[in-house]
Scaffold this active site. Structure first.
Site, PDB file in Angstrom:
ATOM      1  CE  LYS A 132      -1.944   2.198   4.091  1.00 55.77           C
ATOM      2  NZ  LYS A 132      -1.104   2.809   4.569  1.00 55.77           N
ATOM      3  CG  ASN A 133       2.027   2.658   3.867  1.00 57.86           C
ATOM      4  OD1 ASN A 133       1.346   3.232   3.394  1.00 57.86           O
ATOM      5  ND2 ASN A 133       2.744   2.373   3.979  1.00 57.86           N
ATOM      6  NE  ARG A 162      -2.117  12.352   8.042  1.00 60.56           N
ATOM      7  CZ  ARG A 162      -1.694  14.001   8.351  1.00 60.56           C
ATOM      8  NH1 ARG A 162      -3.207  14.746   8.522  1.00 60.56           N
ATOM      9  NH2 ARG A 162      -0.576  14.039   8.184  1.00 60.56           N
ATOM     10  CB  CYS A 167      -5.398  10.890  12.188  1.00 59.56           C
ATOM     11  SG  CYS A 167      -3.798  10.811  11.702  1.00 59.56           S
ATOM     12  NE  ARG A 175      -0.284  10.600  10.278  1.00 60.26           N
ATOM     13  CZ  ARG A 175      -0.307   8.915   9.402  1.00 60.26           C
ATOM     14  NH1 ARG A 175      -1.642   8.845   9.873  1.00 60.26           N
ATOM     15  NH2 ARG A 175       0.356   8.696   8.576  1.00 60.26           N
ATOM     16  CG  ASP A 206       2.562   1.120   9.737  1.00 64.21           C
ATOM     17  OD1 ASP A 206       2.387   1.875  10.495  1.00 64.21           O
ATOM     18  OD2 ASP A 206       3.110   2.058   8.497  1.00 64.21           O
ATOM     19  CB  ILE A 252       6.372   6.257  14.727  1.00 65.09           C
ATOM     20  CG1 ILE A 252       7.626   6.249  14.311  1.00 65.09           C
ATOM     21  CG2 ILE A 252       6.311   7.558  13.539  1.00 65.09           C
ATOM     22  CD1 ILE A 252       8.794   6.046  14.388  1.00 65.09           C
ATOM     23  NE  ARG A 293      -6.811   4.264   5.483  1.00 62.23           N
ATOM     24  CZ  ARG A 293      -6.233   4.942   6.378  1.00 62.23           C
ATOM     25  NH1 ARG A 293      -6.329   4.811   7.117  1.00 62.23           N
ATOM     26  NH2 ARG A 293      -4.900   4.876   5.596  1.00 62.23           N
TER      27      ARG A 293
HETATM   28  C1  UD1 Z   1       3.780   7.139   6.458  1.00 63.61           C
HETATM   29  C2  UD1 Z   1       3.247   5.824   6.155  1.00 63.61           C
HETATM   30  C3  UD1 Z   1       2.389   5.074   7.294  1.00 63.61           C
HETATM   31  C4  UD1 Z   1       3.790   4.761   9.154  1.00 63.61           C
HETATM   32  C5  UD1 Z   1       4.940   6.197   8.962  1.00 63.61           C
HETATM   33  C6  UD1 Z   1       5.704   6.541   9.853  1.00 63.61           C
HETATM   34  C7  UD1 Z   1       2.447   6.297   4.069  1.00 63.61           C
HETATM   35  C8  UD1 Z   1       0.928   6.492   3.027  1.00 63.61           C
HETATM   36  N1  UD1 Z   1       2.224   5.865   5.191  1.00 63.61           N
HETATM   37  O1  UD1 Z   1       3.606   7.541   7.338  1.00 63.61           O
HETATM   38  O2  UD1 Z   1       2.148   3.871   7.232  1.00 63.61           O
HETATM   39  O3  UD1 Z   1       3.291   5.075  10.225  1.00 63.61           O
HETATM   40  O4  UD1 Z   1       4.984   6.685   7.335  1.00 63.61           O
HETATM   41  O5  UD1 Z   1       6.301   4.836   9.518  1.00 63.61           O
HETATM   42  O6  UD1 Z   1       3.547   5.772   3.958  1.00 63.61           O
HETATM   43  N2  UD1 Z   1       6.411  14.833  10.956  1.00 63.61           N
HETATM   44  C9  UD1 Z   1       5.712  16.423  11.195  1.00 63.61           C
HETATM   45  N3  UD1 Z   1       5.902  17.208  10.709  1.00 63.61           N
HETATM   46  C10 UD1 Z   1       5.822  16.265   8.854  1.00 63.61           C
HETATM   47  C11 UD1 Z   1       5.627  15.189   8.852  1.00 63.61           C
HETATM   48  C12 UD1 Z   1       5.463  14.446   9.913  1.00 63.61           C
HETATM   49  O7  UD1 Z   1       6.510  16.258  12.573  1.00 63.61           O
HETATM   50  O8  UD1 Z   1       5.386  17.752   8.105  1.00 63.61           O
HETATM   51  C13 UD1 Z   1       5.984  13.810  12.258  1.00 63.61           C
HETATM   52  C14 UD1 Z   1       5.331  12.562  12.130  1.00 63.61           C
HETATM   53  O9  UD1 Z   1       3.862  13.348  13.253  1.00 63.61           O
HETATM   54  C15 UD1 Z   1       5.708  11.431  12.822  1.00 63.61           C
HETATM   55  C16 UD1 Z   1       7.023  10.981  12.518  1.00 63.61           C
HETATM   56  O10 UD1 Z   1       7.563  12.901  11.701  1.00 63.61           O
HETATM   57  O11 UD1 Z   1       5.608  12.163  14.418  1.00 63.61           O
HETATM   58  C17 UD1 Z   1       6.308  10.546  11.226  1.00 63.61           C
HETATM   59  O12 UD1 Z   1       5.670  10.415  10.743  1.00 63.61           O
HETATM   60  P1  UD1 Z   1       5.552  10.236   9.020  1.00 63.61           P
HETATM   61  O13 UD1 Z   1       6.771   9.470   8.839  1.00 63.61           O
HETATM   62  O14 UD1 Z   1       6.146  11.443   8.260  1.00 63.61           O
HETATM   63  O15 UD1 Z   1       4.515   9.083   8.991  1.00 63.61           O
HETATM   64  P2  UD1 Z   1       3.563   9.368   7.200  1.00 63.61           P
HETATM   65  O16 UD1 Z   1       5.091   9.927   6.048  1.00 63.61           O
HETATM   66  O17 UD1 Z   1       2.401  10.263   7.500  1.00 63.61           O
END
Ligand code: UD1
Length: 419
Positions: free
Chosen positions: A22-23, A93, A117, A122, A306, A328, A398
């Protein structure tokens, strides 16, 4: 509305095939925006997040065709609507991944802010900061991100945090930017690498995959290509934990064991016998009770957030005490009260759950809350004594293709019923 009904207590056995990730699928679908000609993508999973992505792309003017061999042909070469609406973004998202490609190709984008969420706030500040550093003008008003750029110019991006989608967004934007972009502290998840391989086949110039530093040399145009999505390591891991928690023995095929080293390491610690081949993993926990394992989530190659909820279900019935620390996401423990209702002994202390293994769980009526929390409830239901029902199954749809069919193939008593 559908619910899952599970009669627990059957050790799983048999073989299943892992679906496409999926990712990986979501960013690769969005990368079609960058290309001047269509992409043909194989090994794509049938999931509601994938349908949402296609709907979003169609809304922007993409066309797609489902080929007879199951692959998807996507043509996003001529978008007519450079906007991602709240109605679609709020359900997924990852829609924020339209921003980098749209800005790079069309120099303009209007994208709804995803909002919070269930698993935490996030934010998307890392995405926006990186694109601004490349020359974009970004304004946030009325819940939308308005982004424009005369041109994107390669630069040095230093992420304070490791973010999977921020790395992917910046990477995609940089492929069509002017000059060189360096991304430091980049996410190294296999799905980022899969996106890099696909972008490279489209003509992008990227080096540094599987490391924390990516260097991208912008090119004038990218073209469509054929690409096969990598297998879903989280789906594979979920089924392996299901076998371990039920005292079963299964083989998961179509998987790259190398991408699952941290999870396999923890499964071995639980006492499971694991055999890996080039494209399969066999787990045997027959007639044994798992040993509890301590978990601390962190960015790849460390233990994935995850898989945290699934291991909590396992620890609930394991021998011994354990701690699970989530580093995380701040609120990724919605499964705790539900597992507790089944008899698990769990105590939440800050971002750590202290778990005392009990000999068995009992079936209960449960509510799914987010994708991976729901998966943990299914695993607990498969291991529990008696009947478990899980409402709000759409969370599972999902991210898990044909979930009850796959569990049935492994001998589980599980069905989806309308209510
Ligand atoms: C992706 C995955 C999700 C997985 C996560 C962590 C996809 C579609 N989803 O989500 O399944 O659980 O990685 O491995 O690939 N953060 C900030 N600012 C930002 C972006 C992130 O503070 O602009 C923080 C987030 O709140 C979190 C951390 O960084 O605490 C990591 O999040 P992130 O790796 O961005 O998760 P996603 O990419 O949303």
């Amino acid at each position: 509305m559908y619910k899952l009904v599970i009669q627990g207590g059957i050790p799983l056995s048999g073989n299943i095939k892992t679906s496409g990730s999926k990712n990986s699928t979501l960013p690769i679908f969005f990368s079609s925006i960058l290309a001047d000609s269509p992409l043909k993508l194989a090994n794509t999973p049938q999931l509601s997040d994938v349908s949402t992505t296609l709907r979003l792309l169609m809304d922007m003017g993409s066309n797609f065709v489902l080929e007879e061999d199951g692959s998807i042909f996507i043509d996003s070469s001529n978008l007519t609507n450079l906007r991602a609406d709240y109605s679609l973004v709020k359900t997924m998202r990852a829609s924020i991944l339209t921003l980098g490609p749209m800005l790079a190709k069309y120099k303009k984008a209007k994208i709804s802010l995803p909002g919070g969420c269930a698993i935490g706030t996030r934010p998307v500040n890392l995405h926006l900061d990186a694109l601004e550093k490349m020359g974009a003008k970004i304004e946030v008003r009325n819940g939308y991100i308005y982004a424009t750029a005369k041109e994107l110019i390669g630069t040095q991006i230093n992420f304070d945090l490791v973010s999977v989608t921020a790395t992917e967004n910046t990477l995609m934007a940089a492929t069509l930017a002017k000059g060189f972009t360096t991304i430091n502290n980049a996410a190294q998840e296999p799905e980022v690498t899969d996106l890099i391989y696909c972008l490279r086949k489209m003509g992008a110039k990227i080096t540094g995959e599987n490391t924390s530093t990516l260097i991208i040399e912008g090119v004038d145009r990218l073209s469509g290509t054929e690409y096969s999505i990598c297998p879903d390591r989280i789906e594979a891991g979920t089924y392996l934990v299901a076998a371990a928690i039920t005292g079963g023995s299964i083989t998961v095929n179509n998987i790259e064991p190398d991408s699952m080293r941290s999870v396999i390491g923890k499964l071995i610690e639980t006492g499971a016998d694991i055999q890996t081949n080039k494209n399969s993993i066999k787990l045997d926990m027959k007639s044994r009770r798992p040993q509890a394992v301590n978990i601390r989530t962190s960015a790849y190659p460390n233990f994935p957030t995850d898989m945290q909820a699934q291991f909590m279900a396992l620890n609930s019935i394991a021998e011994g005490n354990s701690t699970i620390t989530e580093t995380i996401f701040e609120n990724r423990f919605m499964h705790v009260p539900e597992l507790s209702r089944m008899g698990a002994n769990l105590k939440l202390e800050g971002n750590t759950v202290v778990c005392k293994g009990v000999t068995s769980l009992t079936g209960a009526n449960l509510m799914a809350t987010d994708l991976r929390a729901s998966a943990s409830l299914v695993l607990a239901g498969l291991a529990a004594k008696g009947l478990t029902t899980i409402e709000r199954v759409y969370h599972l749809d999902r991210g898990y293709e044909m979930i009850e069919e796959k569990f049935k193939m492994l001998g589980a008593d599980i069905k989806r019923v309308q209510h």
